[in-house]
Design a protein around this motif. Structure first.
Motif, mmCIF file in Angstrom:
data_model
loop_
_atom_site.group_PDB
_atom_site.id
_atom_site.type_symbol
_atom_site.label_atom_id
_atom_site.label_comp_id
_atom_site.label_asym_id
_atom_site.label_seq_id
_atom_site.Cartn_x
_atom_site.Cartn_y
_atom_site.Cartn_z
ATOM 1 N N ARG A 140 9.257 -9.043 28.579
ATOM 2 C CA ARG A 140 9.544 -9.756 27.323
ATOM 3 C C ARG A 140 8.264 -10.307 26.739
ATOM 4 O O ARG A 140 7.485 -10.959 27.409
ATOM 5 C CB ARG A 140 10.500 -10.914 27.564
ATOM 6 C CG ARG A 140 11.848 -10.450 27.975
ATOM 7 C CD ARG A 140 12.832 -11.583 27.886
ATOM 8 N NE ARG A 140 14.121 -11.071 28.357
ATOM 9 C CZ ARG A 140 15.020 -11.771 28.954
ATOM 10 N NH1 ARG A 140 14.816 -13.041 29.148
ATOM 11 N NH2 ARG A 140 16.139 -11.238 29.350
ATOM 12 N N LYS A 141 8.086 -10.034 25.481
ATOM 13 C CA LYS A 141 6.953 -10.622 24.765
ATOM 14 C C LYS A 141 7.494 -11.817 24.002
ATOM 15 O O LYS A 141 8.413 -11.681 23.202
ATOM 16 C CB LYS A 141 6.327 -9.612 23.822
ATOM 17 C CG LYS A 141 5.615 -8.517 24.572
ATOM 18 C CD LYS A 141 4.478 -7.984 23.778
ATOM 19 C CE LYS A 141 3.786 -6.924 24.596
ATOM 20 N NZ LYS A 141 2.415 -6.777 24.274
ATOM 21 N N ASN A 142 6.934 -12.957 24.283
ATOM 22 C CA ASN A 142 7.337 -14.191 23.620
ATOM 23 C C ASN A 142 6.120 -14.859 23.018
ATOM 24 O O ASN A 142 4.995 -14.648 23.470
ATOM 25 C CB ASN A 142 8.005 -15.144 24.618
ATOM 26 C CG ASN A 142 9.345 -14.643 25.080
ATOM 27 O OD1 ASN A 142 10.252 -14.455 24.290
ATOM 28 N ND2 ASN A 142 9.484 -14.405 26.379
ATOM 29 N N LYS A 143 6.361 -15.686 22.024
ATOM 30 C CA LYS A 143 5.290 -16.443 21.385
ATOM 31 C C LYS A 143 5.630 -17.926 21.459
ATOM 32 O O LYS A 143 6.769 -18.312 21.219
ATOM 33 C CB LYS A 143 5.131 -16.031 19.914
ATOM 34 C CG LYS A 143 4.734 -14.586 19.733
ATOM 35 C CD LYS A 143 4.392 -14.254 18.290
ATOM 36 C CE LYS A 143 5.614 -14.214 17.416
ATOM 37 N NZ LYS A 143 5.321 -13.744 16.053
ATOM 38 N N ALA A 188 6.099 -19.102 16.761
ATOM 39 C CA ALA A 188 6.791 -19.071 18.043
ATOM 40 C C ALA A 188 8.025 -18.195 17.916
ATOM 41 O O ALA A 188 8.633 -18.115 16.851
ATOM 42 C CB ALA A 188 7.191 -20.485 18.463
ATOM 43 N N ALA A 189 8.381 -17.540 19.001
ATOM 44 C CA ALA A 189 9.604 -16.745 19.072
ATOM 45 C C ALA A 189 9.880 -16.447 20.538
ATOM 46 O O ALA A 189 9.246 -15.589 21.128
ATOM 47 C CB ALA A 189 9.464 -15.452 18.277
ATOM 48 N N VAL A 190 10.812 -17.193 21.104
ATOM 49 C CA VAL A 190 11.204 -17.000 22.491
ATOM 50 C C VAL A 190 12.600 -16.402 22.484
ATOM 51 O O VAL A 190 13.514 -16.959 21.883
ATOM 52 C CB VAL A 190 11.184 -18.330 23.277
ATOM 53 C CG1 VAL A 190 11.703 -18.137 24.690
ATOM 54 C CG2 VAL A 190 9.788 -18.917 23.279
ATOM 55 N N LYS A 191 12.738 -15.267 23.158
ATOM 56 C CA LYS A 191 14.031 -14.585 23.211
ATOM 57 C C LYS A 191 14.726 -14.942 24.515
ATOM 58 O O LYS A 191 14.217 -14.683 25.587
ATOM 59 C CB LYS A 191 13.816 -13.084 23.092
ATOM 60 C CG LYS A 191 13.229 -12.687 21.752
ATOM 61 C CD LYS A 191 12.587 -11.310 21.832
ATOM 62 C CE LYS A 191 11.676 -11.065 20.658
ATOM 63 N NZ LYS A 191 10.366 -11.683 20.784
ATOM 64 N N VAL A 222 11.160 -16.667 37.998
ATOM 65 C CA VAL A 222 10.708 -16.829 36.606
ATOM 66 C C VAL A 222 10.110 -15.520 36.094
ATOM 67 O O VAL A 222 10.404 -15.094 34.968
ATOM 68 C CB VAL A 222 9.692 -17.991 36.486
ATOM 69 C CG1 VAL A 222 9.103 -18.058 35.093
ATOM 70 C CG2 VAL A 222 10.354 -19.310 36.852
ATOM 71 N N GLU A 223 9.288 -14.870 36.908
ATOM 72 C CA GLU A 223 8.684 -13.600 36.494
ATOM 73 C C GLU A 223 9.755 -12.542 36.250
ATOM 74 O O GLU A 223 9.669 -11.778 35.289
ATOM 75 C CB GLU A 223 7.682 -13.107 37.532
ATOM 76 C CG GLU A 223 6.371 -13.843 37.480
ATOM 77 C CD GLU A 223 5.358 -13.331 38.486
ATOM 78 O OE1 GLU A 223 5.770 -12.888 39.595
ATOM 79 O OE2 GLU A 223 4.171 -13.370 38.174
ATOM 80 N N SER A 224 10.767 -12.489 37.104
ATOM 81 C CA SER A 224 11.851 -11.519 36.913
ATOM 82 C C SER A 224 12.594 -11.774 35.610
ATOM 83 O O SER A 224 12.923 -10.838 34.880
ATOM 84 C CB SER A 224 12.842 -11.589 38.080
ATOM 85 O OG SER A 224 12.241 -11.160 39.256
ATOM 86 N N ALA A 275 2.727 -14.255 25.002
ATOM 87 C CA ALA A 275 2.927 -14.033 26.429
ATOM 88 C C ALA A 275 3.656 -12.717 26.675
ATOM 89 O O ALA A 275 4.565 -12.342 25.936
ATOM 90 C CB ALA A 275 3.734 -15.179 27.026
ATOM 91 N N ASN A 276 3.229 -12.051 27.716
ATOM 92 C CA ASN A 276 3.930 -10.874 28.219
ATOM 93 C C ASN A 276 4.431 -11.278 29.595
ATOM 94 O O ASN A 276 3.646 -11.427 30.523
ATOM 95 C CB ASN A 276 2.996 -9.673 28.292
ATOM 96 C CG ASN A 276 3.729 -8.398 28.657
ATOM 97 O OD1 ASN A 276 4.933 -8.409 28.858
ATOM 98 N ND2 ASN A 276 3.001 -7.312 28.751
ATOM 99 N N GLY A 277 5.722 -11.513 29.709
ATOM 100 C CA GLY A 277 6.257 -12.110 30.930
ATOM 101 C C GLY A 277 5.788 -13.549 31.010
ATOM 102 O O GLY A 277 5.925 -14.306 30.050
#
Length: 129
Positions: A41-44, A78-81, A34-36, A63-65
């Motif tokens: 990636r910065k996600n919200k 929210a914004a998850v890539k 999951v960490e890899s 979140a950063n990672g």
């Protein structure tokens, strides 16, 4: 800051960090994958807290990672890539009492997945447009 803000910014973020540390010890390979996947990636993620169904707080967890870097109070964003799905915008709606019970539940540090299964049915996941 309201009591709910303190609950999320301090208690929930700290709780989540401790649960992740526990998972790293118990399941290093799963968390490593999951960490890899999330590294760099910065996600919200959005979070709406309710009491008796009425909104009492909205938050953006940045979140950063896999680690929560910061929390924006009063903003639901929210914004998850995702590499295959593109960008999507998930947020959770959770009752304050459920968050408080989860934070106090020691089972998260002995059997995280069983504990999470008990609380997930009470959460609603939605997506922003």
């Amino acid at each position: 800051m309201t009591e709910v803000d303190v609950l999320i910014k301090e208690k929930f973020v700290s709780f989540r960090r401790k649960v992740l540390e526990h998972l790293k010890e118990k399941h290093p390979y799963i968390i490593g994958i999951v960490e890899s996947a999330m590294a760099g990636r910065k996600n919200k993620f959005g979070l709406r807290i309710t009491e008796n169904g009425k909104t009492v707080g909205e938050y953006t967890l940045i979140a950063n990672g896999v680690s929560i870097e910061s929390v924006e109070v009063g903003i639901l964003d929210a914004a998850v890539k995702h590499p295959m799905l593109g960008e999507f915008k998930p947020y959770a709606i959770i009752e304050r009492s459920d968050i408080e019970q989860a934070i106090e539940n020691e089972e998260f540090f002995t059997d995280t997945f069983a504990a999470a299964k008990k609380f997930l049915p009470n959460a609603t996941i939605k997506f922003l447009e």
